[in-house]
Each structure stands twice: as C-alpha cells, then as structure tokens.
Motif scaffolding. Structure first.
Motif, short mmCIF file in Angstrom:
data_model
loop_
_atom_site.label_atom_id
_atom_site.label_comp_id
_atom_site.label_asym_id
_atom_site.label_seq_id
_atom_site.Cartn_x
_atom_site.Cartn_y
_atom_site.Cartn_z
N VAL A 43 -0.49 49.10 -80.78
CA VAL A 43 -1.85 49.84 -80.70
C VAL A 43 -2.75 49.12 -79.87
O VAL A 43 -3.28 48.10 -80.28
N VAL A 44 -3.36 49.78 -78.83
CA VAL A 44 -4.57 48.96 -77.96
C VAL A 44 -5.71 49.74 -78.01
O VAL A 44 -5.72 50.90 -77.85
N ARG A 45 -6.83 48.99 -78.32
CA ARG A 45 -8.20 49.77 -78.30
C ARG A 45 -9.06 48.96 -77.30
O ARG A 45 -9.20 47.71 -77.25
N HIS A 46 -9.41 49.71 -76.16
CA HIS A 46 -10.26 49.09 -75.30
C HIS A 46 -11.87 49.52 -75.86
O HIS A 46 -12.09 50.32 -76.21
N ARG A 47 -12.67 48.35 -75.73
CA ARG A 47 -14.13 48.33 -76.37
C ARG A 47 -14.95 48.06 -75.02
O ARG A 47 -14.78 46.89 -74.57
N SER A 48 -15.96 48.72 -74.98
CA SER A 48 -16.85 48.50 -73.88
C SER A 48 -17.82 47.09 -74.09
O SER A 48 -18.21 46.75 -73.10
N ASP A 49 -18.09 47.00 -75.33
CA ASP A 49 -19.07 45.86 -75.77
C ASP A 49 -18.14 44.79 -76.11
O ASP A 49 -18.51 43.90 -76.95
N PHE A 50 -16.85 44.52 -75.67
CA PHE A 50 -15.83 43.58 -76.25
C PHE A 50 -15.68 42.40 -75.22
O PHE A 50 -15.70 42.62 -73.97
N ALA A 51 -15.88 41.11 -75.63
CA ALA A 51 -15.45 39.84 -75.04
C ALA A 51 -14.67 38.93 -75.77
O ALA A 51 -14.75 38.89 -77.28
N ILE A 52 -13.71 38.23 -75.33
CA ILE A 52 -12.54 37.67 -75.93
C ILE A 52 -13.33 36.02 -76.14
O ILE A 52 -12.70 35.28 -75.66
#
Length: 178
Positions: free
Chosen positions: A122-131
């Motif tokens: 399950v993959v969720r793309h988040r606009s405010d996300f940084a690794i």
C-alpha cells in the motif's frame, strides 16, 4: 545456483536487487536461478531466496508469503530510498502491534516519486512529505514515520477495541504526550 549469487543472498539475508546481482554475475545466471526456482521476484527488481517463501497459501502475492520483516525490507528496497514505513507497518516497527503475516506493507512517499501500489504493498503519496527528520526517523535500522503521525494514521485502520491501546502505551512509555 551460481556461487556469486548465493554469496550475495547470504550477505543480504536472502534479499537482493537486480542491479546488485548484475554487478556480480551476468543476467543469464539470474534467469537460470529464477527458472530453477531458487530466486523468487517479490516486487519488480527485488528477489528473495526461494527457501524463504512460505507455501501455506499459493493464492497470495509473493510479498505476502514472506515474513513481515523481509517484506518490509523488500518494500524499502523497491522504493530505493524514497519511502518510509508507515501506518500499520510503522506501528509494528515502533513495537505497539505485531503485523501479522499476510497483512500489506504500508509506505509513505513524496508526491512525484513515481512508485505505485503493488499486490500486498500500500503506497500513499503525501504532498508535505520528506524522507528526513522531523517527518521520518530511523528505528530498528529502517526509515519510519514519526510515532505521532503513525498513531493518527492507524486510528481508522484498527478495530475500535484496539485503537486506544497504542495511544495509551505511547504516553505511558513517555514516547509522546497527549
């Protein structure tokens, strides 16, 4: 199996990527090992030693037929450093709930990463996300979403009776505050 591939599998605890294999052996050796049933692709470009595949349910995707820790490693290798474990998978890494075999691996990625969901992933793309910190921390050697984010994201995924337990334990263990 080719001794170079076998040694690579041993060094990486049964999980290898196609580029890593191509660095030590020609492509035909990978294909030969796959045809012989010694290597099993669990995700595109990610292979595991066939001895690590459970045969209890042949209808499940290959990623669901390996131990949860190996499935997490495979998902992170597939993401190529662009993702962090999240939701129920992160809750397991944080030690608040064991993820049962056969439950999908959850990843969070930045928008535009190009990765798509796969069977059992399950993959969720988040606009405010940084690794990177503060959104991602390293726990048990893997990138995982922060505990607070994990607890909030898991709330709707857990059974109602199981929802308060991780929250209470996280506060009692002083890992977060109310």
């Amino acid at each position: 199996m080719d001794p170079r591939l076998h040694a690579l599998l041993e060094r990486h605890d049964g999980l290898v990527t196609r580029p890593d294999m191509l660095r030590v052996a020609p492509a035909w050796t990978i294909q030969t090992a796959w045809r012989a049933g010694r290597l099993v692709p669990v995700l595109p470009g990610i292979y595991v030693d066939a001895a690590l595949i459970r045969d209890w349910d042949a209808d499940l995707p290959m990623l669901a037929r390996v131990e949860p820790e190996l499935a997490r490693r495979a998902a992170l290798a597939y993401a190529g450093g662009r993702a962090a474990l999240s939701r129920l998978t992160a809750l397991d890494v944080w030690g608040f709930r064991r993820q049962p075999p056969g439950e999908p691996v959850h990843l969070d990625l930045p928008i535009g990463s190009g990765l798509r969901k796969r069977p059992h992933l399950v993959v969720r793309h988040r606009s405010d996300f940084a690794i990177a910190p503060p959104q991602v921390v390293t726990r048990m050697g893997v990138p995982v979403t922060r505990l607070e984010r994990t607890l909030v994201d898991c709330w709707p995924l857990l059974e109602p009776v199981d929802r308060p337990g991780p929250l209470i334990r996280a506060v009692n263990d002083r890992l977060t505050t109310p």
